[in-house]
Scaffold this active site. Structure first.
Site, mmCIF file in Angstrom:
data_model
loop_
_atom_site.group_PDB
_atom_site.id
_atom_site.type_symbol
_atom_site.label_atom_id
_atom_site.label_comp_id
_atom_site.label_asym_id
_atom_site.label_seq_id
_atom_site.Cartn_x
_atom_site.Cartn_y
_atom_site.Cartn_z
ATOM 1 N N CYS A 55 37.663 50.985 40.598
ATOM 2 C CA CYS A 55 36.258 50.371 41.179
ATOM 3 C C CYS A 55 35.596 50.555 42.569
ATOM 4 O O CYS A 55 36.286 50.908 43.345
ATOM 5 C CB CYS A 55 36.729 48.786 41.105
ATOM 6 S SG CYS A 55 35.295 47.757 41.135
ATOM 7 N N CYS A 87 37.548 43.643 45.851
ATOM 8 C CA CYS A 87 37.768 42.234 45.759
ATOM 9 C C CYS A 87 39.268 42.393 46.079
ATOM 10 O O CYS A 87 39.946 42.791 45.659
ATOM 11 C CB CYS A 87 37.606 41.587 44.446
ATOM 12 S SG CYS A 87 35.989 41.894 43.982
ATOM 13 N N CYS A 132 42.715 39.463 33.330
ATOM 14 C CA CYS A 132 41.990 39.758 34.339
ATOM 15 C C CYS A 132 42.362 40.049 35.648
ATOM 16 O O CYS A 132 43.401 39.574 36.134
ATOM 17 C CB CYS A 132 41.001 38.665 34.413
ATOM 18 S SG CYS A 132 39.776 38.194 33.375
ATOM 19 N N CYS A 159 38.010 43.873 25.911
ATOM 20 C CA CYS A 159 37.661 43.893 27.070
ATOM 21 C C CYS A 159 37.707 45.207 27.732
ATOM 22 O O CYS A 159 38.697 45.887 27.715
ATOM 23 C CB CYS A 159 38.663 42.957 28.074
ATOM 24 S SG CYS A 159 38.475 42.999 29.760
ATOM 25 N N GLU A 185 42.019 51.542 31.406
ATOM 26 C CA GLU A 185 42.575 50.526 30.511
ATOM 27 C C GLU A 185 41.696 49.696 29.586
ATOM 28 O O GLU A 185 40.417 49.321 30.310
ATOM 29 C CB GLU A 185 43.536 49.892 31.240
ATOM 30 C CG GLU A 185 44.759 50.649 31.856
ATOM 31 C CD GLU A 185 45.761 49.817 32.666
ATOM 32 O OE1 GLU A 185 47.151 50.328 32.635
ATOM 33 O OE2 GLU A 185 45.459 48.863 33.354
ATOM 34 N N CYS A 194 42.169 41.490 43.381
ATOM 35 C CA CYS A 194 41.911 42.084 41.982
ATOM 36 C C CYS A 194 42.662 43.582 42.114
ATOM 37 O O CYS A 194 42.753 44.570 43.192
ATOM 38 C CB CYS A 194 40.557 42.458 41.579
ATOM 39 S SG CYS A 194 40.395 43.626 40.330
HETATM 40 N N1 SAH Z 1 33.399 43.924 38.587
HETATM 41 C C1 SAH Z 1 33.295 42.968 37.513
HETATM 42 C C2 SAH Z 1 34.185 43.156 36.197
HETATM 43 C C3 SAH Z 1 35.681 43.336 36.382
HETATM 44 S S1 SAH Z 1 36.559 42.100 36.930
HETATM 45 C C4 SAH Z 1 33.199 41.558 38.045
HETATM 46 O O1 SAH Z 1 33.790 41.283 39.198
HETATM 47 O O2 SAH Z 1 33.023 40.804 37.376
HETATM 48 C C5 SAH Z 1 36.533 40.836 35.568
HETATM 49 C C6 SAH Z 1 36.946 39.578 35.964
HETATM 50 O O3 SAH Z 1 38.295 39.401 36.440
HETATM 51 C C7 SAH Z 1 36.067 38.957 37.245
HETATM 52 O O4 SAH Z 1 35.819 37.611 36.897
HETATM 53 C C8 SAH Z 1 37.073 39.117 38.319
HETATM 54 O O5 SAH Z 1 36.630 38.353 39.301
HETATM 55 C C9 SAH Z 1 38.260 38.636 37.771
HETATM 56 N N2 SAH Z 1 39.620 38.904 38.450
HETATM 57 C C10 SAH Z 1 39.882 39.909 39.291
HETATM 58 N N3 SAH Z 1 41.143 39.823 39.568
HETATM 59 C C11 SAH Z 1 41.794 38.775 39.139
HETATM 60 C C12 SAH Z 1 42.883 38.149 39.232
HETATM 61 N N4 SAH Z 1 44.025 38.950 39.806
HETATM 62 N N5 SAH Z 1 43.044 36.985 38.555
HETATM 63 C C13 SAH Z 1 42.235 36.139 37.830
HETATM 64 N N6 SAH Z 1 40.966 36.994 37.640
HETATM 65 C C14 SAH Z 1 40.902 37.997 38.428
#
Ligand code: SAH
Length: 372
Positions: free
Chosen positions: A140, A144, A365, A133, A120, A147
């Site tokens: 991935c 995390c 995000c 974006c 996406e 996420c």
């Molecule tokens: N792997 C990379 C890029 C993808 S995530 C990274 O970690 O930076 C993009 C951003 O979204 C990151 O800052 C991540 O911490 C944030 N993110 C992930 N899940 C989220 C959520 N449920 N709510 C808000 N931000 C989130």
């Protein structure tokens, strides 16, 4: 989570005996994607075909500057040459399978790759800008806990052209719906860009080069969970785009509990890599940070963040949490956010609060998970 996998195989002459006849595989006719060739290789190809090397430049321009998806589009190339290209190569371009529009104007594309996998990407419009974006991996590599993408696991890395195509698709949508070209790109879609570093770099090269889309690297941000070795490599490679680090906690125990790979890449290593990055680039470091109830909402958490930020000019983006289920993560209350803002500002650290966009279509995000 189900992701449709379509096995698509070119069928032409000379089949071998296949015990699974629905997958008829030709041994000799899986054509090469023309976009793996460099400009020099394209020029050589035309020379070998008895044509002019210059023809390679023309085709290269169609592929990387005009984003052509088929040889038929290449109208300044003769029909015979286009047919010859067709016989030798394919252009494995992406297809926007489904497009959703949020009430706030955000657009989410479900993008089908040539092998049927889906990623996406999101178009985020503001008054003055359009930001893309984009995704760097299918699923991935990281885990995390907050996420949605991490639940898909990593299926494969995206190729440079698959990253490039997402940008081209969003640029087209921006022109169509907002009457202006794409202005910014963030690598904050699915995947960890620094775990697909070479392909991300190649894609950015095509996006920024005058022979490609000609965008300024200053308008591109690569966001990482923090892979120390690769941050140092970026510094050594003297990249010109920006870096954002998804920090979320400056206390090892807390960070490891929400981003388990922190056990392998602890904060001391991350900090050392960032010091190296700053010494070489002199670029401000941006930290992405969500404040969660009961996880990182105390004074001790802010103090640790301030201490972590001290070695270089830093900016903290406080991101709104986008719930992915009803689980352990809840956005902290406004008092906790105010505490972060006032303590950071008192320590001369720039802080911004970022509102989520596209929540109603799961485009914010951390919400990208191929639900469609
Ligand atoms: N792997 C990379 C890029 C993808 S995530 C990274 O970690 O930076 C993009 C951003 O979204 C990151 O800052 C991540 O911490 C944030 N993110 C992930 N899940 C989220 C959520 N449920 N709510 C808000 N931000 C989130």
């Amino acid at each position: 989570m189900h992701v449709a996998v379509v096995v698509k195989i070119v069928i032409q002459k000379s089949y071998f005996v296949n015990p699974f006849p629905i997958f008829a595989v030709s041994m000799e006719t899986i054509k090469k994607d023309i976009r793996v060739l460099t400009k020099e290789e394209l020029r050589d190809f035309f020379l070998k075909e008895g044509d002019k090397a210059f023809r390679g430049n023309q085709v290269y321009e169609w592929l990387w500057s005009k984003g052509a998806h088929s040889f038929e589009d290449m109208t300044n190339i003769s029909i015979e040459t286009r047919e010859m290209l067709h016989k030798n190569f394919v252009i494995n371009h992406i297809k926007v399978d489904q497009m959703q529009r949020s009430i706030d104007g955000t657009v989410k594309n479900a993008v089908r790759l040539h092998d049927g996998l889906i990623v996406e990407s999101v178009l985020i419009p503001t008054a003055k800008r359009t930001t893309a974006c984009v995704s760097s991996q299918v699923g991935c590599s990281l885990d995390c806990k907050f996420c949605a993408t991490s639940r898909l696991k990593r299926m494969r890395n995206l190729n440079p052209d698959e990253i490039f195509d997402q940008v081209v698709a969003i640029d087209k949508e921006s022109r169509l719906y907002f009457d202006r070209p794409l202005s910014n790109i963030v690598f904050m879609g699915m995947g960890e860009p620094l775990m697909n570093y070479n392909n991300v770099l190649k894609a950015i090269e095509k996006i920024t080069s005058p022979e490609g889309l000609g965008m300024s690297p200053k308008r591109i941000i690569v966001s990482t969970s923090g892979v120390p070795k690769m941050i140092k490599k970026m510094a050594d490679d003297e990249v010109k785009f920006g870096l954002a680090v998804s920090l979320h906690s400056a206390i090892d125990e807390v960070r490891t509990s929400i981003m388990p790979f922190n056990a392998t890449f602890p904060l001391a290593d991350l900090r050392e890599a960032l010091e190296y990055w700053y010494a070489k680039t002199k670029n401000t470091i941006t930290y992405e940070y969500v404040v969660w109830d009961g996880i990182n909402d105390t004074k001790k958490d802010v103090e640790a963040l301030i201490k972590f930020c001290k070695f270089a000019p830093s900016k903290v983006n406080l991101i709104e949490y986008n719930p992915i289920d009803d689980g352990q993560f809840q956005q902290a209350n406004s008092q906790a956010l105010d505490m972060y803002i006032s303590m950071l500002e008192r320590n001369n650290i720039t802080v911004t609060v970022r509102r989520s966009r596209g929540k109603d279509i799961d485009a914010a995000c951390g919400q990208l998970a191929n639900k469609t």
